[in-house]
Design an enzyme around this catalytic site. Structure first.
Site, PDB file in Angstrom:
ATOM      1  CE  LYS A 174      -8.505  -3.435   4.296  1.00 48.73           C
ATOM      2  NZ  LYS A 174      -7.907  -2.551   3.290  1.00 48.73           N
TER       3      LYS A 174
ATOM      4  CD1 TRP B 245      -2.084  -2.191   1.970  1.00 43.82           C
ATOM      5  CD2 TRP B 245      -2.885  -1.438   0.017  1.00 43.82           C
ATOM      6  NE1 TRP B 245      -3.050  -3.067   1.534  1.00 43.82           N
ATOM      7  CE2 TRP B 245      -3.555  -2.642   0.345  1.00 43.82           C
ATOM      8  CE3 TRP B 245      -3.215  -0.786  -1.173  1.00 43.82           C
ATOM      9  CZ2 TRP B 245      -4.550  -3.203  -0.476  1.00 43.82           C
ATOM     10  CZ3 TRP B 245      -4.197  -1.342  -1.986  1.00 43.82           C
ATOM     11  CH2 TRP B 245      -4.852  -2.534  -1.638  1.00 43.82           C
TER      12      TRP B 245
ATOM     13  CG  ASP C 165      -3.293   3.824   3.949  1.00 45.38           C
ATOM     14  OD1 ASP C 165      -4.350   3.667   4.588  1.00 45.38           O
ATOM     15  OD2 ASP C 165      -2.968   3.105   2.979  1.00 45.38           O
TER      16      ASP C 165
HETATM   17  C1  LIG Z   1      -7.212  -2.119   2.121  1.00 48.87           C
HETATM   18  C2  LIG Z   1      -6.181  -1.076   2.146  1.00 48.87           C
HETATM   19  C3  LIG Z   1      -6.058  -0.096   1.133  1.00 48.87           C
HETATM   20  C4  LIG Z   1      -6.919  -0.097  -0.115  1.00 48.87           C
HETATM   21  O1  LIG Z   1      -8.189   0.301   0.144  1.00 48.87           O
HETATM   22  P1  LIG Z   1      -9.259   0.475  -1.045  1.00 48.87           P
HETATM   23  O2  LIG Z   1     -10.410   1.072  -0.308  1.00 48.87           O
HETATM   24  O3  LIG Z   1      -9.517  -0.880  -1.598  1.00 48.87           O
HETATM   25  O4  LIG Z   1      -8.683   1.404  -2.046  1.00 48.87           O
HETATM   26  C5  LIG Z   1      -5.101   0.884   1.292  1.00 48.87           C
HETATM   27  N1  LIG Z   1      -4.290   0.912   2.352  1.00 48.87           N
HETATM   28  C6  LIG Z   1      -4.363  -0.016   3.330  1.00 48.87           C
HETATM   29  C7  LIG Z   1      -3.438   0.062   4.489  1.00 48.87           C
HETATM   30  C8  LIG Z   1      -5.301  -1.033   3.253  1.00 48.87           C
HETATM   31  O5  LIG Z   1      -5.367  -1.955   4.226  1.00 48.87           O
END
Ligand SMILES: *Cc1c(COP(=O)(O)O)cnc(C)c1O
Length: 357
Positions: free
Chosen positions: A191, A99, A167
């Site tokens: 999540k 990511w 993030d």
């Molecule tokens: C799941 C995830 C993403 C991607 O998320 P999307 O909503 O599918 O774009 C980005 N960063 C992290 C840390 C993630 O766990």
């Protein structure tokens, strides 16, 4: 048989949030209409989105200068939106996994990217800690919890007065956050918050408007801040669920209380991985172990039992523990929605498996 959902994302949500959402899909706030068919500008939904923003501010103790908005496009959209709005010349990135790498790729479109450290050569089994962040960067970027590799930075990083962007898709609401150095935090909902379709964005208002490039309206954070997250039709259903999850978090006693439960859950699972002769963890630096995504494999002597354990665990009601293809083995995602009983059930399954071979 009771099933426990260990999927990494989309992932487990509380029964409370699921029930409340199901009710609202049938009859929303006594309107006699479904949540999915009412006006997003009606007084009932306006109340939902405003309460959700206020409750999230309260739960995370977000300072006054920040705004909370709900955007579309997933966390992945933020990989481009963040540099679009904050990267004028140069930014520093910590490469801790897939990511983070994706965010680095997008940022390069907007300016100079300085990757201060990377654990890629070791398949991201730890989080680099010795590096310098140049004083002249516009911001420092990192991913707090690396969902795929099961590593996590447990403290908010800071480097003097350099603004920080993070993030937090897979660990938001798992622990308290110190907002002092952040300009932007974002998290895809699927999540720890709601079904996919909305991204939680927490942005420092006074930090906006500093880049010289023009920004398309929809990609400009100011648009969404100015319109209180209602510039266009927001994803009403995930936002409704987000509010229910936030209410459930409040009932649990808030983020401090949730953090304690998470430490306990992760503790008993890592203890089992460390003490059960059949398994071993994949994260090489124990202090970097994630309390949300617990990655493990069969110990070397038992490598050929991987399929057996996968089957044994599935038969015991453990769903979604297959590891990501880039790590292999197993990954148990134990997000806030996972009860202690679920983690205990997985630990019991591991014990039983070891006892029968
Ligand atoms: C799941 C995830 C993403 C991607 O998320 P999307 O909503 O599918 O774009 C980005 N960063 C992290 C840390 C993630 O766990």
């Amino acid at each position: 048989m009771k099933k426990y959902n260990f999927y990494a994302g989309p992932s487990i949500l509380s029964e409370y949030a699921i029930k409340k959402t199901a009710e609202a899909v049938i009859d929303f706030a006594g309107t006699g209409l479904s949540l999915m068919e009412v006006s997003h500008r009606g007084k009932e939904f306006t109340a939902v989105i405003n309460e959700a923003r206020a409750l999230i501010k309260e739960l995370l103790q977000i300072p006054e200068d920040f705004d909370v908005v709900f955007l579309g496009g997933g966390a992945s959209m933020q990989f481009c939106m963040a540099p679009y709005n904050f990267l004028e010349k140069k930014a520093a990135f910590l490469d801790t996994g897939t990511w983070a790498s994706k965010a680095i790729k997008e940022a390069k479109i907007f300016g100079e990217v300085n990757v201060v450290a990377s654990s890629k050569a070791d398949n991201y089994t730890y989080i680099p800690k010795t590096y310098e962040v140049p004083a002249d960067v516009d911001y420092f970027y990192y991913c707090t919890n690396n969902t795929i590799y099961g590593t996590e930075t447990h403290k908010d990083l800071s480097f003097g007065n350099i603004p920080v962007i993070a993030d937090m898709s897979s660990d938001i609401f798992s622990r308290p956050i110190d907002f002092t150095h952040y300009d932007l935090i974002f998290a895809g909902a699927q999540k720890n918050l709601a079904p996919a379709g909305v991204t939680l964005v927490i942005v420092r208002k006074s930090a906006l408007g500093r880049v010289s490039r023009p920004i398309p309206t929809m990609l400009d954070y100011r648009t969404h801040v100015d319109k209180e997250s209602m510039f266009n039709t927001p994803p009403v259903l995930p936002i409704f669920t987000a509010l229910q999850t936030a209410k459930w978090y409040q009932q649990l006693g808030g983020v401090e209380a949730i953090y304690k439960i998470n430490m306990e859950k992760a503790g008993i699972l890592y203890d089992e991985i460390d003490n059960n002769r059949m398994f071993k963890g994949t994260v090489t630096c124990k202090e970097d172990r994630s309390i949300m995504n617990v990655c493990f494999v069969m110990a070397d002597e038992y490598k050929d039992l991987e399929e057996d354990f996968a089957k044994f665990a599935a038969e015991a009601g453990m769903v979604g523990i297959k590891g990501h293809r880039s790590v292999g083995g197993f990954r148990a995602s134990i997000y806030n929605g996972m009860p202690l009983a679920g983690v205990q059930a997985l630990v019991d399954t591991m014990k039983k498996f070891a006892a029968t071979r």
